[in-house]
Enzyme design. Structure first.
Site, short mmCIF file in Angstrom:
data_model
loop_
_atom_site.label_atom_id
_atom_site.label_comp_id
_atom_site.label_asym_id
_atom_site.label_seq_id
_atom_site.Cartn_x
_atom_site.Cartn_y
_atom_site.Cartn_z
N TYR A 137 63.27 -41.13 -68.75
CA TYR A 137 62.79 -39.75 -68.67
C TYR A 137 62.96 -39.17 -67.26
O TYR A 137 63.47 -38.05 -67.09
CB TYR A 137 61.32 -39.67 -69.09
CG TYR A 137 60.73 -38.30 -68.90
CD1 TYR A 137 60.90 -37.32 -69.87
CD2 TYR A 137 60.03 -37.96 -67.74
CE1 TYR A 137 60.39 -36.04 -69.69
CE2 TYR A 137 59.52 -36.69 -67.55
CZ TYR A 137 59.70 -35.73 -68.53
OH TYR A 137 59.20 -34.46 -68.35
N LYS A 167 54.84 -43.19 -81.59
CA LYS A 167 54.21 -41.93 -81.19
C LYS A 167 55.02 -40.77 -81.76
O LYS A 167 56.18 -40.57 -81.40
CB LYS A 167 54.14 -41.82 -79.66
CG LYS A 167 53.41 -40.56 -79.20
CD LYS A 167 53.39 -40.48 -77.69
CE LYS A 167 52.71 -39.20 -77.24
NZ LYS A 167 52.81 -39.02 -75.78
N ASP A 191 61.29 -37.97 -77.51
CA ASP A 191 61.10 -36.61 -78.03
C ASP A 191 61.72 -35.56 -77.12
O ASP A 191 62.17 -34.51 -77.58
CB ASP A 191 59.61 -36.33 -78.21
CG ASP A 191 58.82 -36.55 -76.92
OD1 ASP A 191 58.42 -35.57 -76.30
OD2 ASP A 191 58.62 -37.73 -76.54
#
Length: 520
Positions: free
Chosen positions: A265, A372, A300
């Site tokens: 990330y 998640k 995500d």
């Protein structure tokens, strides 16, 4: 039994290819250090506090050591050699004197840290790890006392006012309304600070600064609420950015329960140097393993920049890489909150069936991980009625596919920071779907469309993993494979804080964490 009828050999091939792609990165992490890894080690050894300008003493101390003798030997040896030589008893006092220019640090002779310094440094770091062990045991006692949430998925809700003293009553209200996990989102830009702010903070930008004191205050407040509601309420923050290892360490010391901790990330979305990130994430995940913390990964986010259908296989590849890196660092499957999201354009025909295929593929690839599940953001338009409906479909997909952690979607996404009333309505949506659907996943059997789509995504993931194996993961990242962001290994923020380990490099925290026996 697999509802998707996935080919076991294809799944095994995917994991083997992910391990082959990840292994050179692990070797890179094992042969380098960073200023944040060294600062985290000294935090375990007991240093704390900040100077009058708010710069932590650990930063001042490490900067002085690096300036005098470099980073390649590690800083713990020179620090404890100076501590013993000059008769100091306290690391923080040593840091203050070093900042004033009254301490000289010595490079280890012939690459060897003096035995007395090694013993003292190891003893101090062991004490810090022992405190993390006690906090983990404390969590386990509280879960036995108060109980876990009765249902899965756990309901995960964000608070983010910028003021920790405003966050606390909002978090407690959310827990009373049914939230099982409270995430205190960080202030915008904190991931690019190369220091961790000190103390309780009351000003932030779209979030609240991650500090040890803020962690302590929120954990204490949620402990009170756990007792009140009769279930253990978990606390989440963010171990990412330039201070990933330090924040992971502070989270362990203050008994946080989950931490955002993705392997890529920071590289992709904060332009942090890839080598810096991979070195830091290995250390931080070792700390999370020791602390019994569940990590949340960030796949995500890829779907906010890339198309959720065309790039679905990149999410699967990233999940497999995150799994490999996590296992190598000692995390168990129950600690892998691998991320994915409901981000397909809702105007696309069969979009809900595609979402179910992607979500069920993740569930079957990682059956023991508390996945998640992230709500729609990219295609939220500001129409709150449409947004609430999309969130309802998202919640239903989470139930049908057995997700482990469900982040509450807000109908006001892309409009405003949610009001308390927005959160109440969003929680009503979640509670209704979870209650009405119950164990509907037991009755859900996908048809050929969903099965074929899942097989296609897995096959595309295997093809991409073969390509990454040929070119190398760092090259693949540099060419924009994930999230269409190009991040070369020789660029990015924080590269000046990375060093190859020299002969005789010593870090007692790494020695002790490497000695951990397998997944926690």
């Amino acid at each position: 039994m697999s509802k998707l009828k996935l080919d076991r050999r294809t799944v095994a091939t995917a994991r083997r290819l992910a391990a082959a792609a990840g292994k050179p990165v692990v070797e890179l992490a094992r042969s380098h250090t960073t200023v944040s890894v060294e600062r985290a080690t000294l935090r375990l050894a007991g240093i704390s506090g900040a100077d009058p300008d708010g710069i932590p003493w650990v930063n001042r101390l490490v900067d002085t050591v690096v300036e005098q003798v470099g980073l390649e030997h590690g800083v713990t040896g020179p620090v404890f050699e100076a501590l013993l030589r000059d008769g100091h008893q306290d690391l923080t006092l040593l840091a203050q004197k070093a900042a004033a220019g009254s301490v000289t640090f010595r490079e280890p002779r012939a690459g060897a840290v003096p035995a007395a310094a090694r013993r003292a440094g190891t003893r101090a770091v062991k004490a810090g790890l022992a405190r993390i062990d006690r906090r983990r045991a404390e969590r386990e006692r509280l879960i036995r006392r108060h109980g876990d949430p009765r249902q899965r998925p756990w309901i995960y809700l964000i608070v983010a006012t910028g003021d920790i003293h405003e966050d606390i009553p909002q978090a407690q209200a959310a827990a009373r309304a049914g939230a099982d996990v409270i995430a205190v989102i960080r202030s915008t830009g904190q991931s690019l600070l190369d220091y961790v702010p000190e103390g309780a903070t009351r000003e932030g930008f779209a979030g609240t600064y991650a500090t040890q004191e803020n962690f302590r205050l929120m954990r204490a407040a949620l402990d009170d609420t756990s007792k009140e509601v009769g279930r253990y309420v978990r606390l989440t923050n963010y171990a990412s950015g330039l201070c990933m290892p330090e924040i992971a360490t502070l989270a362990g010391l203050e008994r946080l329960d989950m931490m955002l901790n993705d392997s890529m990330y920071g590289i992709l979305f904060r332009d942090i140097n890839p080598i810096r990130t991979f070195v830091d994430q290995r250390f931080s995940r070792q700390v999370h393993a020791r602390a019994g913390i569940i990590i949340n990964t960030g796949e995500d986010n890829y779907l906010t920049t890339a198309d959720a259908v065309d790039a679905a296989h990149t999410v699967t590849v990233s999940q497999l890489l995150n799994e490999y890196f996590a296992h190598e660092a000692g995390l168990a499957d129950w600690q892998l909150g691998l991320g994915h999201a409901f981000e397909i354009n809702p105007d696309l025909p069969e979009s809900f069936r595609l979402e179910l295929a992607h979500a069920l593929l993740a569930r079957e690839l990682f059956p023991d991980a508390p996945l998640k599940w992230m709500p729609p953001t990219k295609h939220m338009t500001g129409d709150v009625f449409r947004g609430n409906l999309l969130d309802g479909f998202f919640n239903l997909a989470g139930v049908l596919t057995g997700q482990g952690i469900l982040l509450v979607g807000m109908m006001t996404e892309a409009v405003v920071t949610p009001w308390l009333s927005d959160r109440d309505i969003a929680l009503q949506n979640v509670r209704y779907v979870l209650g009405a659907a119950g164990n509907l996943h037991e009755d859900f059997t996908p048809g050929p469309f969903i099965r074929q789509r899942a097989h296609t995504v897995l096959d595309e993931a295997v093809t991409l993993l073969r390509q990454i194996g040929r070119q190398g993961l760092l090259t693949a990242i540099g060419e924009g494979t994930f999230g269409i962001m190009r991040r070369p290994a020789d660029r990015g923020k924080g590269l000046d804080g990375v060093a190859a380990r020299g002969p005789g490099y010593w870090n007692p925290a790494i020695e002790l964490l490497d000695a951990q026996e397998g997944p926690a």
